[in-house]
Design a protein around this motif. Sequence first.
Motif, PDB file in Angstrom:
ATOM      1  N   ALA A  96       9.221  10.553  14.392  1.00  0.00           N
ATOM      2  CA  ALA A  96       9.792   9.609  15.349  1.00  0.00           C
ATOM      3  C   ALA A  96       9.361   8.180  15.052  1.00  0.00           C
ATOM      4  O   ALA A  96      10.096   7.224  15.340  1.00  0.00           O
ATOM      5  CB  ALA A  96       9.383  10.000  16.768  1.00  0.00           C
ATOM      6  N   LEU A  97       8.177   8.017  14.459  1.00  0.00           N
ATOM      7  CA  LEU A  97       7.665   6.693  14.108  1.00  0.00           C
ATOM      8  C   LEU A  97       8.070   6.285  12.690  1.00  0.00           C
ATOM      9  O   LEU A  97       7.595   5.261  12.181  1.00  0.00           O
ATOM     10  CB  LEU A  97       6.137   6.690  14.225  1.00  0.00           C
ATOM     11  CG  LEU A  97       5.573   6.929  15.630  1.00  0.00           C
ATOM     12  CD1 LEU A  97       4.058   7.031  15.591  1.00  0.00           C
ATOM     13  CD2 LEU A  97       6.016   5.816  16.585  1.00  0.00           C
ATOM     14  N   ASP A  98       8.940   7.075  12.060  1.00  0.00           N
ATOM     15  CA  ASP A  98       9.421   6.816  10.700  1.00  0.00           C
ATOM     16  C   ASP A  98       8.270   6.788   9.698  1.00  0.00           C
ATOM     17  O   ASP A  98       8.260   5.995   8.754  1.00  0.00           O
ATOM     18  CB  ASP A  98      10.202   5.497  10.648  1.00  0.00           C
ATOM     19  CG  ASP A  98      11.141   5.429   9.437  1.00  0.00           C
ATOM     20  OD1 ASP A  98      11.625   6.499   9.016  1.00  0.00           O
ATOM     21  OD2 ASP A  98      11.368   4.322   8.912  1.00  0.00           O
ATOM     22  N   ARG A  99       7.315   7.682   9.895  1.00  0.00           N
ATOM     23  CA  ARG A  99       6.176   7.819   8.978  1.00  0.00           C
ATOM     24  C   ARG A  99       6.353   9.073   8.109  1.00  0.00           C
ATOM     25  O   ARG A  99       7.156   9.956   8.414  1.00  0.00           O
ATOM     26  CB  ARG A  99       4.869   7.949   9.773  1.00  0.00           C
ATOM     27  CG  ARG A  99       4.592   6.802  10.709  1.00  0.00           C
ATOM     28  CD  ARG A  99       4.155   5.556   9.963  1.00  0.00           C
ATOM     29  NE  ARG A  99       3.815   4.475  10.881  1.00  0.00           N
ATOM     30  CZ  ARG A  99       2.621   4.323  11.428  1.00  0.00           C
ATOM     31  NH1 ARG A  99       1.651   5.208  11.182  1.00  0.00           N
ATOM     32  NH2 ARG A  99       2.397   3.301  12.230  1.00  0.00           N
ATOM     33  N   HIS A 100       5.568   9.139   7.060  1.00  0.00           N
ATOM     34  CA  HIS A 100       5.528  10.368   6.264  1.00  0.00           C
ATOM     35  C   HIS A 100       5.047  11.508   7.158  1.00  0.00           C
ATOM     36  O   HIS A 100       4.102  11.344   7.931  1.00  0.00           O
ATOM     37  CB  HIS A 100       4.579  10.218   5.073  1.00  0.00           C
ATOM     38  CG  HIS A 100       4.986   9.143   4.129  1.00  0.00           C
ATOM     39  ND1 HIS A 100       4.087   8.464   3.343  1.00  0.00           N
ATOM     40  CD2 HIS A 100       6.207   8.624   3.830  1.00  0.00           C
ATOM     41  CE1 HIS A 100       4.725   7.585   2.600  1.00  0.00           C
ATOM     42  NE2 HIS A 100       6.012   7.658   2.880  1.00  0.00           N
TER      43      HIS A 100
END
Length: 362
Positions: free
Chosen positions: A263-267
């Motif tokens: 959701a946080l556009d992280r790996h």
Amino acid sequence: MGACSDSEAVWRPGGRRFRRCPRAGCRPGRDRGARARHHCEPHRLCVPVGAPWINRLVWGSPRPRVQLLGSEYAGVVVDVGEGVESYAVGDAVFGFIDGRPGAHAELVAVPVDGLVAPVPEGWDPADAAPGMEGAHYAHACLRVTKVGPGDRVLVHGATGAIGTALVQLLHAEGVEVTAVCDQRPPDRPDLTEIGAARVVNVGDGARLDSVGGDYNAVIAASGHLSFAAARPLLRPGGSYVSNDMGRGGQNLLLAAVGPVARALDRHHALFPLPRADAALAAHLRRLMGRGAYRPVVDRVFDFGDLREAYAYVDTGRKIGNVVVTMPGGARSGRWSPLAPGRQPSAEHPRARPCHRHGRRLP
């Protein structure tokens, strides 16, 4: 196909005594002709195995905990239980015994709503035998990543049963695949022949970081690549997938927080949960039928050479799968299904009487 309990034995044609796999749906017995007879339980198929496939070993202490191995099979239906309408006696089928081994037996009883499907038209049973297990794990990885046409995916461990299936399934979806392998023998087919856009052989000294980055997903098909090692290869929001729990179960823990990172556009890490149902079996059969997926067979051994077959698997040098043919089953040899038009002739087990129908079955 059915099996006895650990303390029971069944007699096969010729009077030789042998053991079958426990917990199967067949209730065997012995008649005057010293022939094995069977009675299939409802919603099950009874199939004489022509070509089981070796995938992994099950160990125990001080001796093997499971004495009858084998995970996949191909053969001809000799009996069906009540309520089975989609299969009939004489149908050639292949499948995967989910949750327990037991394919290295003369007969196996399988649920009709599991991973079992008719052998595609024109296929030899030895070609189809390894078509389910590796592909059903590979399909789970494909499904959880939600990649599609134009996406880029790196498959680490691309020469194994799961890896070779995954390369083909991704390619069929229009995904650009980079295949990473370790010490691929020079006399084996190249992975570009099954859909890889690029092949990196780290066993020849190539570094993993030489593959570049910006991948939508990195899939550890053999479980030998960690999340930490995969992160530099991913684009922002990219996913790492492994069907291995990892050291200390770390992949399960990483997958538990994966939705937040995504959701946080992280790996983030994903843990695939394979399904084992008739719908998936039908889907894989359709892919095989139209040539989009063909399980890679490295070598074929006779059942009498089972020890040598497992020794070869243990070398870690196989490409794809190893098939074992049962007595009277498909012809053995060494070949790769990647060669176009390679269709060895089928040699199914000899006909045997069925006590329920009173006739000889193919």
